[in-house]
Scaffold this active site. Structure first.
Site, PDB file in Angstrom:
ATOM      1  N   LYS A  32     -19.413  43.946  26.801  1.00 39.68           N
ATOM      2  CA  LYS A  32     -19.920  42.809  27.509  1.00 39.68           C
ATOM      3  C   LYS A  32     -21.106  42.990  28.212  1.00 39.68           C
ATOM      4  O   LYS A  32     -21.411  44.269  28.988  1.00 39.68           O
ATOM      5  CB  LYS A  32     -18.499  42.370  28.553  1.00 39.68           C
ATOM      6  CG  LYS A  32     -18.887  41.095  29.260  1.00 39.68           C
ATOM      7  CD  LYS A  32     -17.672  40.918  30.311  1.00 39.68           C
ATOM      8  CE  LYS A  32     -17.897  39.391  30.832  1.00 39.68           C
ATOM      9  NZ  LYS A  32     -16.551  39.267  31.690  1.00 39.68           N
TER      10      LYS A  32
ATOM     11  N   SER B 104     -14.497  34.832  31.029  1.00 39.72           N
ATOM     12  CA  SER B 104     -16.004  34.946  30.978  1.00 39.72           C
ATOM     13  C   SER B 104     -16.204  36.102  29.664  1.00 39.72           C
ATOM     14  O   SER B 104     -17.385  36.068  29.048  1.00 39.72           O
ATOM     15  CB  SER B 104     -16.489  35.439  32.101  1.00 39.72           C
ATOM     16  OG  SER B 104     -16.120  36.811  32.496  1.00 39.72           O
TER      17      SER B 104
ATOM     18  N   SER C 242     -10.598  37.135  33.037  1.00 39.61           N
ATOM     19  CA  SER C 242     -11.617  36.992  32.097  1.00 39.61           C
ATOM     20  C   SER C 242     -11.318  37.983  30.973  1.00 39.61           C
ATOM     21  O   SER C 242     -12.219  37.737  29.974  1.00 39.61           O
ATOM     22  CB  SER C 242     -12.899  37.315  32.908  1.00 39.61           C
ATOM     23  OG  SER C 242     -13.536  36.118  33.361  1.00 39.61           O
TER      24      SER C 242
HETATM   25  N1  GLN Z   1     -12.154  32.078  34.994  1.00 38.85           N
HETATM   26  C1  GLN Z   1     -12.064  32.765  36.586  1.00 38.85           C
HETATM   27  C2  GLN Z   1     -13.547  32.329  37.147  1.00 38.85           C
HETATM   28  O1  GLN Z   1     -13.839  31.345  36.627  1.00 38.85           O
HETATM   29  C3  GLN Z   1     -12.160  34.361  36.202  1.00 38.85           C
HETATM   30  C4  GLN Z   1     -13.371  34.949  36.127  1.00 38.85           C
HETATM   31  C5  GLN Z   1     -13.449  36.474  35.733  1.00 38.85           C
HETATM   32  O2  GLN Z   1     -12.330  36.928  35.586  1.00 38.85           O
HETATM   33  N2  GLN Z   1     -14.299  37.130  35.545  1.00 38.85           N
HETATM   34  O3  GLN Z   1     -14.005  32.781  38.051  1.00 38.85           O
END
Ligand code: GLN
Length: 486
Positions: free
Chosen positions: A73, A150, A174
């Site tokens: 990532k 993400s 994420s």
């Molecule tokens: N979907 C969550 C957010 O919008 C989690 C993001 C993550 O785990 N980096 O922050």
């Protein structure tokens, strides 16, 4: 050879018996990455990967990651390789060091193939907010569905069979949510189990490194390579690590599993609910104790607001160094404030600007007690409720998401009760720092969906072991999206 569907064990056998070489695998993975149609890549590390693969020498029979391709990532620093966090503010940034996890995988002689797209600076759940736009779910070749974020690019590359494993990160879900949308294993270990040195901080009290793979044992191999104390990350645990893959197949019928009734009930999709209930019945038939337990809806409805206040507040503070001077392209302006304003106005996308406004608001002196401190207190209530369950049970088992990957048009953050609970409960594991794993349990309209198992802190191995059992019961492993390039 159909490289796309092979597990790490199967690839390892081919490598050790010299039926294929690391260079063959790297070339194949790079060819697939170049033909990618899902917008999974920020950067393909062609030169670096081929050089690393050529330099490997003799196969190492006791090192399952030897010569295995993977992707990273793009919020992990990679020495000499552009690292953007999928944000324009980091365009052109080339770190001078490797994140510890990257260094460790290099030391294990796995081959990094590329850097993958994410929601800008890991803030988001849709895989549409990065500076390169939408990342598509490989299971839907019409490109109408999200893969989720993400860690969208890592999920897409793994489920499309380009690589058998990938690095993600997990602050709220994420890694584990996209895993559900993409038919993958998505694992968030105990907070502090893996060094975060070189991972861009989003909300450090919640952040962990994440692992994507296509079966549970592969995930254990990767955890073996990554877990452990790192002097460069003072928050990394000094607790001894285990061999997470060893005896993973040995059953432990004493495990006790809890299902939170209110979370299951919050889901309206009967295909998901029925598959999950069947999985619970299968676990019972296999000899495990599975009980329904309760957490009040009143408390569950606070998950999302609590997560949002804490994560936005921490993100605001942690991203303050992206000012166009310390990080980010130098902008016009006569004063520091003007330079910073221009850099941040141009550099950040709308969604994360909104989060910084919310985070700053929550941290303002006059609001802090009412917002930030209150959210912290509520986090403690949530953690206490979960730990009460985990005193009696080894695991909490739940559907990972309320349905299959949504279509792009439906991926709005609507604040229904179902959304607030069923779509957001995975952040419980981040609040409490617990190991938590998503794995596939079924399909609807040809799209996969998953369940999630969360265990006690530092019982990562038990989470992997029970996941291995569930995987055996579902028979869903080594899934690769149909209709790819090969
Ligand atoms: N979907 C969550 C957010 O919008 C989690 C993001 C993550 O785990 N980096 O922050």
């Amino acid at each position: 050879m159909n490289y796309r569907e092979l597990s790490i064990d199967e690839l390892h056998e081919l490598l050790v018996s010299k039926k294929v070489t690391p260079l063959d695998l790297a070339k194949e993975a790079i060819a697939l990455a170049k033909a990618d149609t899902n917008n999974a890549f920020e950067y393909i590390m062609e030169k670096e990967a081929l050089e690393a693969a050529e330099a490997l020498g003799e196969p190492e029979a006791n090192n399952p990651l030897w010569g295995i391709p993977f992707v990273i990532k793009d919020n992990f620093s990679t020495k000499g390789v552009p690292t953007t966090g999928s944000s324009n503010i980091l365009k052109g940034y080339v770190p001078v060091f490797d994140a510890t996890v990257v260094e460790k995988l290099k030391a294990a002689k796995a081959i990094a193939i590329g850097k993958t797209t994410l929601d800008e600076l890991a803030m988001g759940g849709s895989g549409i907010t990065g500076h390169l736009g939408r990342t598509y779910n490989p299971w839907d070749r019409s490109h109408s569905r999200i893969v989720g974020g993400s860690s969208c690019g890592s999920a897409a590359a793994t489920s499309d069979g380009f690589v058998p494993f990938a690095l993600g990160s997990d602050t709220g879900d994420s890694t584990r949510k996209p895993a559900s949308h993409a038919g993958l294993i998505g694992f968030k270990p105990t907070w502090s189990r893996i060094s975060r040195f070189g991972l861009f901080p989003f909300a450090p009290s919640l952040d962990t490194v994440g692992i994507f793979s296509r079966n549970v044992k592969d995930c254990a191999y990767v955890l073996n390579a990554l877990a452990g104390r790192d002097e460069k990350d003072s928050t990394s645990s000094t607790k001894p690590v285990e061999d997470y893959a060893k005896d993973i197949e040995k059953e432990n019928k004493n495990y006790k599993i809890a299902v939170i009734k209110e979370i299951e009930d919050s889901i309206s999709n009967n295909v998901v609910k029925d598959a999950f209930k069947k999985s619970v019945e299968d676990l019972k038939k296999a000899g495990y104790q599975v009980d329904y337990v309760h957490v009040s809806n009143e408390l569950l409805l606070t998950l999302f607001p609590t997560y949002f206040v804490i994560s936005c507040a921490e993100a605001t503070s942690n991203n303050a160094n992206m000012d166009g001077i310390k990080f980010g392209p130098l902008s016009e302006g006569k004063t520091f404030e003007e330079v910073m304003l221009n850099a941040r106005t141009k550099g950040f996308g709308e969604l994360i600007k909104r989060r910084f406004v919310i985070g700053s608001f929550a941290l303002m002196k006059e609001n802090q007690n009412e917002l930030f401190v209150r959210a912290q207190k509520n986090r403690r209530r949530i953690v206490d409720a979960i730990n009460d369950i985990l005193r009696e049970y080894n695991f909490i088992y739940l559907p990972a998401a309320p349905g299959i990957a949504p279509k792009f048009d439906d991926a709005s953050d609507k604040l229904s009760d179902e959304y607030l609970i069923a779509d957001n409960h995975l952040c419980i594991a981040n609040f409490a720092g617990l190991p938590s794993l998503t794995l596939p349990i079924g399909f609807e309209d040809g799209m996969p969906f998953g369940a999630n198992i969360t265990g006690r802190a530092f019982e990562d191995k038990d989470v992997l072991k029970i996941s291995y059992e569930i995987e055996k019961l579902t028979g869903l492993k080594n899934l690769v999206a149909k209709g790819g390039q090969k």
